[in-house]
Design a protein around this motif. Structure first.
Motif, PDB file in Angstrom:
ATOM      1  N   ASP A  34      32.487  50.966  28.901  1.00 11.60           N
ATOM      2  CA  ASP A  34      33.776  51.192  29.595  1.00 11.60           C
ATOM      3  C   ASP A  34      34.213  50.006  30.446  1.00 11.60           C
ATOM      4  O   ASP A  34      35.323  49.588  30.813  1.00 11.60           O
ATOM      5  CB  ASP A  34      33.953  52.561  30.325  1.00 11.60           C
ATOM      6  N   PHE A  35      33.147  49.816  31.351  1.00 10.65           N
ATOM      7  CA  PHE A  35      33.360  48.851  32.312  1.00 10.65           C
ATOM      8  C   PHE A  35      33.588  47.220  31.734  1.00 10.65           C
ATOM      9  O   PHE A  35      34.801  46.762  32.174  1.00 10.65           O
ATOM     10  CB  PHE A  35      31.991  48.597  33.265  1.00 10.65           C
ATOM     11  N   VAL A  36      32.889  46.978  30.760  1.00 11.63           N
ATOM     12  CA  VAL A  36      33.344  45.775  29.877  1.00 11.63           C
ATOM     13  C   VAL A  36      34.827  45.688  29.331  1.00 11.63           C
ATOM     14  O   VAL A  36      35.567  44.851  29.572  1.00 11.63           O
ATOM     15  CB  VAL A  36      32.523  45.460  28.762  1.00 11.63           C
ATOM     16  N   VAL A  37      34.996  47.141  28.981  1.00  8.18           N
ATOM     17  CA  VAL A  37      36.574  47.273  28.426  1.00  8.18           C
ATOM     18  C   VAL A  37      37.401  46.661  29.330  1.00  8.18           C
ATOM     19  O   VAL A  37      38.504  46.206  29.591  1.00  8.18           O
ATOM     20  CB  VAL A  37      36.819  48.519  27.700  1.00  8.18           C
ATOM     21  N   GLU A  38      37.370  47.483  30.681  1.00  5.47           N
ATOM     22  CA  GLU A  38      38.099  47.093  32.097  1.00  5.47           C
ATOM     23  C   GLU A  38      38.237  45.837  32.387  1.00  5.47           C
ATOM     24  O   GLU A  38      39.164  45.507  32.629  1.00  5.47           O
ATOM     25  CB  GLU A  38      37.505  48.175  33.139  1.00  5.47           C
ATOM     26  N   VAL A  39      37.032  45.040  32.362  1.00  7.17           N
ATOM     27  CA  VAL A  39      37.143  43.725  32.760  1.00  7.17           C
ATOM     28  C   VAL A  39      38.031  42.913  31.787  1.00  7.17           C
ATOM     29  O   VAL A  39      38.835  42.361  32.054  1.00  7.17           O
ATOM     30  CB  VAL A  39      35.659  43.089  32.781  1.00  7.17           C
ATOM     31  N   LEU A  40      38.084  43.211  30.538  1.00 11.29           N
ATOM     32  CA  LEU A  40      38.694  42.558  29.352  1.00 11.29           C
ATOM     33  C   LEU A  40      40.122  42.841  29.791  1.00 11.29           C
ATOM     34  O   LEU A  40      40.801  41.969  29.614  1.00 11.29           O
ATOM     35  CB  LEU A  40      38.214  43.029  27.957  1.00 11.29           C
ATOM     36  N   PRO A  70      42.353  26.463  29.882  1.00 15.95           N
ATOM     37  CA  PRO A  70      41.771  25.163  30.711  1.00 15.95           C
ATOM     38  C   PRO A  70      40.585  25.324  31.606  1.00 15.95           C
ATOM     39  O   PRO A  70      40.453  26.527  32.162  1.00 15.95           O
ATOM     40  CB  PRO A  70      43.132  24.673  31.442  1.00 15.95           C
ATOM     41  N   ARG A  71      39.747  24.421  32.026  1.00 14.92           N
ATOM     42  CA  ARG A  71      38.656  24.554  32.705  1.00 14.92           C
ATOM     43  C   ARG A  71      38.693  25.264  34.007  1.00 14.92           C
ATOM     44  O   ARG A  71      38.008  26.380  34.179  1.00 14.92           O
ATOM     45  CB  ARG A  71      38.090  23.149  33.048  1.00 14.92           C
ATOM     46  N   ASP A  72      39.726  24.847  34.929  1.00 19.35           N
ATOM     47  CA  ASP A  72      39.708  25.785  36.011  1.00 19.35           C
ATOM     48  C   ASP A  72      40.111  27.311  36.072  1.00 19.35           C
ATOM     49  O   ASP A  72      39.569  28.043  36.633  1.00 19.35           O
ATOM     50  CB  ASP A  72      40.877  25.063  37.093  1.00 19.35           C
ATOM     51  N   LEU A  73      41.017  27.670  35.076  1.00 16.63           N
ATOM     52  CA  LEU A  73      41.166  29.010  34.973  1.00 16.63           C
ATOM     53  C   LEU A  73      40.226  29.738  34.180  1.00 16.63           C
ATOM     54  O   LEU A  73      39.779  30.825  34.552  1.00 16.63           O
ATOM     55  CB  LEU A  73      42.515  29.023  34.103  1.00 16.63           C
ATOM     56  N   ALA A  74      39.389  28.892  33.276  1.00 16.80           N
ATOM     57  CA  ALA A  74      38.258  29.713  32.521  1.00 16.80           C
ATOM     58  C   ALA A  74      37.110  30.125  33.682  1.00 16.80           C
ATOM     59  O   ALA A  74      36.770  31.050  33.689  1.00 16.80           O
ATOM     60  CB  ALA A  74      37.718  28.749  31.416  1.00 16.80           C
ATOM     61  N   GLN A  75      37.016  29.099  34.461  1.00 19.00           N
ATOM     62  CA  GLN A  75      35.910  29.192  35.588  1.00 19.00           C
ATOM     63  C   GLN A  75      36.367  30.166  36.631  1.00 19.00           C
ATOM     64  O   GLN A  75      35.303  31.105  37.061  1.00 19.00           O
ATOM     65  CB  GLN A  75      35.860  28.008  36.275  1.00 19.00           C
ATOM     66  N   THR A  76      37.560  30.345  37.021  1.00 21.18           N
ATOM     67  CA  THR A  76      37.919  31.598  37.860  1.00 21.18           C
ATOM     68  C   THR A  76      37.896  32.575  37.252  1.00 21.18           C
ATOM     69  O   THR A  76      37.493  33.907  37.964  1.00 21.18           O
ATOM     70  CB  THR A  76      39.405  31.097  38.022  1.00 21.18           C
ATOM     71  N   LYS A  77      38.422  32.832  35.968  1.00 21.04           N
ATOM     72  CA  LYS A  77      38.398  34.200  35.313  1.00 21.04           C
ATOM     73  C   LYS A  77      36.752  34.697  35.208  1.00 21.04           C
ATOM     74  O   LYS A  77      36.474  35.711  35.163  1.00 21.04           O
ATOM     75  CB  LYS A  77      38.959  34.374  33.876  1.00 21.04           C
ATOM     76  N   ALA A  78      35.891  33.851  34.695  1.00 26.30           N
ATOM     77  CA  ALA A  78      34.394  33.916  34.938  1.00 26.30           C
ATOM     78  C   ALA A  78      33.866  34.389  36.050  1.00 26.30           C
ATOM     79  O   ALA A  78      33.197  35.586  35.949  1.00 26.30           O
ATOM     80  CB  ALA A  78      33.775  32.921  34.043  1.00 26.30           C
ATOM     81  N   ALA A  79      34.448  33.723  36.920  1.00 22.48           N
ATOM     82  CA  ALA A  79      33.493  34.108  38.400  1.00 22.48           C
ATOM     83  C   ALA A  79      34.269  35.315  38.692  1.00 22.48           C
ATOM     84  O   ALA A  79      33.439  36.334  39.450  1.00 22.48           O
ATOM     85  CB  ALA A  79      34.023  33.089  39.362  1.00 22.48           C
ATOM     86  N   GLU A  80      35.353  35.744  38.486  1.00 20.94           N
ATOM     87  CA  GLU A  80      36.014  36.907  39.024  1.00 20.94           C
ATOM     88  C   GLU A  80      35.443  38.139  38.197  1.00 20.94           C
ATOM     89  O   GLU A  80      34.949  39.248  38.793  1.00 20.94           O
ATOM     90  CB  GLU A  80      37.706  36.944  38.675  1.00 20.94           C
ATOM     91  N   ALA A  81      35.050  38.007  36.890  1.00 23.02           N
ATOM     92  CA  ALA A  81      34.378  39.053  36.074  1.00 23.02           C
ATOM     93  C   ALA A  81      32.983  39.377  36.733  1.00 23.02           C
ATOM     94  O   ALA A  81      32.747  40.382  36.769  1.00 23.02           O
ATOM     95  CB  ALA A  81      34.374  38.725  34.650  1.00 23.02           C
ATOM     96  N   VAL A  82      32.297  38.214  37.085  1.00 29.67           N
ATOM     97  CA  VAL A  82      30.697  38.348  37.464  1.00 29.67           C
ATOM     98  C   VAL A  82      31.014  39.001  38.747  1.00 29.67           C
ATOM     99  O   VAL A  82      30.301  39.773  39.152  1.00 29.67           O
ATOM    100  CB  VAL A  82      30.065  36.940  37.520  1.00 29.67           C
ATOM    101  N   ARG A  83      31.896  38.543  39.657  1.00 31.45           N
ATOM    102  CA  ARG A  83      31.874  39.147  41.082  1.00 31.45           C
ATOM    103  C   ARG A  83      32.300  40.629  40.919  1.00 31.45           C
ATOM    104  O   ARG A  83      31.606  41.560  41.691  1.00 31.45           O
ATOM    105  CB  ARG A  83      33.228  38.442  41.883  1.00 31.45           C
ATOM    106  N   TRP A  84      33.085  40.862  40.148  1.00 32.50           N
ATOM    107  CA  TRP A  84      33.525  42.489  40.159  1.00 32.50           C
ATOM    108  C   TRP A  84      32.196  43.157  39.427  1.00 32.50           C
ATOM    109  O   TRP A  84      31.860  44.264  39.923  1.00 32.50           O
ATOM    110  CB  TRP A  84      34.633  42.620  38.882  1.00 32.50           C
ATOM    111  N   ALA A  85      31.631  42.620  38.555  1.00 32.60           N
ATOM    112  CA  ALA A  85      30.347  43.232  37.942  1.00 32.60           C
ATOM    113  C   ALA A  85      29.387  43.526  39.167  1.00 32.60           C
ATOM    114  O   ALA A  85      28.646  44.444  39.131  1.00 32.60           O
ATOM    115  CB  ALA A  85      29.848  42.481  36.755  1.00 32.60           C
ATOM    116  N   ARG A  86      29.020  42.331  39.828  1.00 27.83           N
ATOM    117  CA  ARG A  86      27.836  42.458  40.888  1.00 27.83           C
ATOM    118  C   ARG A  86      28.482  43.633  41.975  1.00 27.83           C
ATOM    119  O   ARG A  86      27.436  44.307  42.286  1.00 27.83           O
ATOM    120  CB  ARG A  86      27.694  41.190  41.434  1.00 27.83           C
TER     121      ARG A  86
END
Length: 99
Positions: A34-40, A70-86
């Motif tokens: 459920d959390f993965v679905v929310e992140v997506l 694009p690189r910056d957006l991809a890195q930002t989205k990945a970091a946001e998802a990881v931050r939320w998960a942590r």
């Protein structure tokens, strides 16, 4: 007296399209589906049926592509998802990789 003609110089400008990066979400045994679905849905702007289908791809396989950016957006989205998960105490692994 010789008259010089007008000289036109042609310049070529090369517009480089920014490199595209895939954002990968990896499977683990601890992060709830459920959390993965929310992140997506929240981070990657997926609708619910798409988010559920991607989550099932992650669950059944090793990873799934959450999006291509694009690189910056991809890195930002990945970091946001990881931050939320942590913040929620989950070890979800999300990373941006060059396509």
């Amino acid at each position: 007296m010789a008259e010089k003609g007008n000289v036109k110089e042609q310049t070529r400008s090369r517009v480089r399209i920014p490199g595209q990066y895939q954002v990968l979400i990896y499977n683990d045994d601890f992060t709830p589906m459920d959390f993965v679905v929310e992140v997506l849905m929240q981070v990657f702007d997926k609708d619910e049926p798409t988010a559920v289908a991607l989550m099932m791809s992650v669950h059944k396989g090793n990873y799934a592509v959450a999006g291509v950016y694009p690189r910056d957006l991809a890195q930002t989205k990945a970091a946001e998802a990881v931050r939320w998960a942590r913040e929620e105490g989950y070890p979800l692994k999300v990373e941006a990789v060059r396509q």
